[in-house]
Design a protein around this motif. Sequence first.
Motif, PDB file in Angstrom:
ATOM      1  N   ALA A 179       0.747  -1.270  -0.083  1.00  0.00           N
ATOM      2  CA  ALA A 179       0.207   0.049  -0.068  1.00  0.00           C
ATOM      3  C   ALA A 179       1.069   1.490   0.017  1.00  0.00           C
ATOM      4  N   PHE A 180       2.025   1.355   0.590  1.00  0.00           N
ATOM      5  CA  PHE A 180       2.988   2.446   0.953  1.00  0.00           C
ATOM      6  C   PHE A 180       3.446   2.747  -0.716  1.00  0.00           C
ATOM      7  N   ARG A 181       3.564   1.709  -1.448  1.00  0.00           N
ATOM      8  CA  ARG A 181       4.582   1.593  -2.583  1.00  0.00           C
ATOM      9  C   ARG A 181       3.172   2.375  -3.704  1.00  0.00           C
ATOM     10  N   ILE A 182       1.889   2.261  -3.444  1.00  0.00           N
ATOM     11  CA  ILE A 182       1.157   2.859  -4.452  1.00  0.00           C
ATOM     12  C   ILE A 182       0.388   4.240  -3.666  1.00  0.00           C
ATOM     13  N   ALA A 183       0.690   4.504  -2.794  1.00  0.00           N
ATOM     14  CA  ALA A 183       0.017   5.574  -1.971  1.00  0.00           C
ATOM     15  C   ALA A 183       0.708   7.120  -2.631  1.00  0.00           C
ATOM     16  N   HIS A 184      -0.606   8.017  -2.797  1.00  0.00           N
ATOM     17  CA  HIS A 184      -0.282   9.396  -3.302  1.00  0.00           C
ATOM     18  C   HIS A 184      -0.018  10.277  -2.209  1.00  0.00           C
ATOM     19  N   ALA A 185      -0.512   9.875  -0.897  1.00  0.00           N
ATOM     20  CA  ALA A 185      -0.491  10.773   0.312  1.00  0.00           C
ATOM     21  C   ALA A 185      -0.857   9.826   1.654  1.00  0.00           C
ATOM     22  N   ALA A 186      -0.694  10.293   2.562  1.00  0.00           N
ATOM     23  CA  ALA A 186      -1.126   9.715   4.072  1.00  0.00           C
ATOM     24  C   ALA A 186      -1.470  10.587   4.946  1.00  0.00           C
ATOM     25  N   PHE A 187      -2.363  10.045   5.701  1.00  0.00           N
ATOM     26  CA  PHE A 187      -2.914  10.771   7.030  1.00  0.00           C
ATOM     27  C   PHE A 187      -2.678   9.576   8.088  1.00  0.00           C
ATOM     28  N   ALA A 188      -1.434  10.312   8.961  1.00  0.00           N
ATOM     29  CA  ALA A 188      -0.965   9.212   9.936  1.00  0.00           C
ATOM     30  C   ALA A 188      -0.617   9.751  11.109  1.00  0.00           C
ATOM     31  N   LYS A 189      -0.771   9.053  12.376  1.00  0.00           N
ATOM     32  CA  LYS A 189      -0.446   9.498  13.567  1.00  0.00           C
ATOM     33  C   LYS A 189       0.871   9.924  13.682  1.00  0.00           C
ATOM     34  N   SER A 190       1.462  10.678  14.446  1.00  0.00           N
ATOM     35  CA  SER A 190       2.969  11.048  14.680  1.00  0.00           C
ATOM     36  C   SER A 190       3.736   9.820  15.253  1.00  0.00           C
ATOM     37  N   GLY A 191       4.584   9.399  14.768  1.00  0.00           N
ATOM     38  CA  GLY A 191       5.434   8.418  15.265  1.00  0.00           C
ATOM     39  C   GLY A 191       6.711   7.810  14.243  1.00  0.00           C
ATOM     40  N   THR A 192       6.795   6.744  14.517  1.00  0.00           N
ATOM     41  CA  THR A 192       8.021   6.119  13.788  1.00  0.00           C
ATOM     42  C   THR A 192       7.514   5.930  12.153  1.00  0.00           C
ATOM     43  N   VAL A 193       6.097   5.729  11.985  1.00  0.00           N
ATOM     44  CA  VAL A 193       5.706   5.512  10.885  1.00  0.00           C
ATOM     45  C   VAL A 193       5.753   6.759   9.717  1.00  0.00           C
ATOM     46  N   THR A 194       6.265   7.875  10.412  1.00  0.00           N
ATOM     47  CA  THR A 194       6.335   9.136   9.469  1.00  0.00           C
ATOM     48  C   THR A 194       7.780   9.125   8.604  1.00  0.00           C
TER      49      THR A 194
END
Length: 395
Positions: free
Chosen positions: A268-283
């Motif tokens: 999913a990351f490889r095809i994503a145009h943008a993200a809405f994320a909780k702050s953390g390591t995922v950023t």
Amino acid sequence: MHGRAPDITRKIFLIATEESGDRLGAALMKVLRQRLGDAVQFAGVGGRMMAGEGLTSLFPIEELSIVGLAAVVQQLPKILRLIRHATDAAIDAAPDVLVIIDSPDFTHRVARRVRARNPGIPIVDYVSPSVWAWRPGRARAMLGYVDHVLALLPFEPEEYRKLRGPPCSYVGHPLTEQFASLRPNAEEAKRRDVQPPVLLVLPGSRRSEIRHHLALFGETLAQLRASGVAFEPVLPTMPHLEAVIREGVQGWQVKPQIVVGESEKRAAFRIAHAAFAKSGTVTLELALSGVPMVTAYRVGAIEAFILRRAIRVPSVILANLVIGREVIPEFLQENATPEKLSQALGELLADSALRRSQIEAFATMDAIMSTGNQPPSVRAADIVLATMRNGRRTS
């Protein structure tokens, strides 16, 4: 660097109490075994991956998967018992080196007790606590019980020098070894720009985080859709959280596609145009994947009160700290409203200055986080071995 005579068995005691620490511990153990061959024995606390490298854990790490102040207070007697148990086992083992991995609220308490009872055991801390974000006095305190800190982030060694903490070396972040699974091939890169764009929805990886964020994320997506913005929401999660997520999104007006497991998440990351994320390591994961994002973070009132007074950095977003400027917008506590978030996401999904500035900044991160040709686990293992050979305090 290839160890000592085979008749001298080296004992290495490791403590990791979370899944991310377990991964780091397993990679470190693998290299240490390559370096020392059969002349190494591992003991301590770890999860499934460290077990795969030959560790028999003192207790299941799931016993420590506690998040939030209220939960910690409730479980305090059990936590203290496990700290005593791990300390006693480390003292009984009398290892050549103790390696504590992340989870400072647990591992540092063990390290302090071990240092008090047997000052001769060298101690290496793999993953620095966030001394640059809050409780900077911790760095100086660590001088008393840590001989070397292995940092995952490139700016951390300088922070330790400034704060007069123990010697600290940047060994590299494990994500830098995972570019192949994070970055799109030609076909996936095309999908990133196809309409409607894929919007990753990442409300957190712990139950307490999900509880604080699900309603906010659902309302934000509803407002974004109501404002006429087209997008395809995809919510990656892990198997142990799937039921919580599925139940939590039932009331959402805009239903996300839920994908489960690490490989599905990366796809999913490889095809994503943008993200809405909780702050953390995922950023950091998103930034290295080249996915622009808007972040939000909410905690309970008591935790918010404490964090407000404690945080000493302009941003809590790791990617911003690595880049050295605030390119990713973050909306914290009462500032995290569906109105503000949906507006920022609308901008991010369009070809805007916000989007372009993030993509340009993310392109600089490989160079900033580079470790040359050495993987993090190899650099980490070399410092562990040097600390073990030199005994207490190495620089």
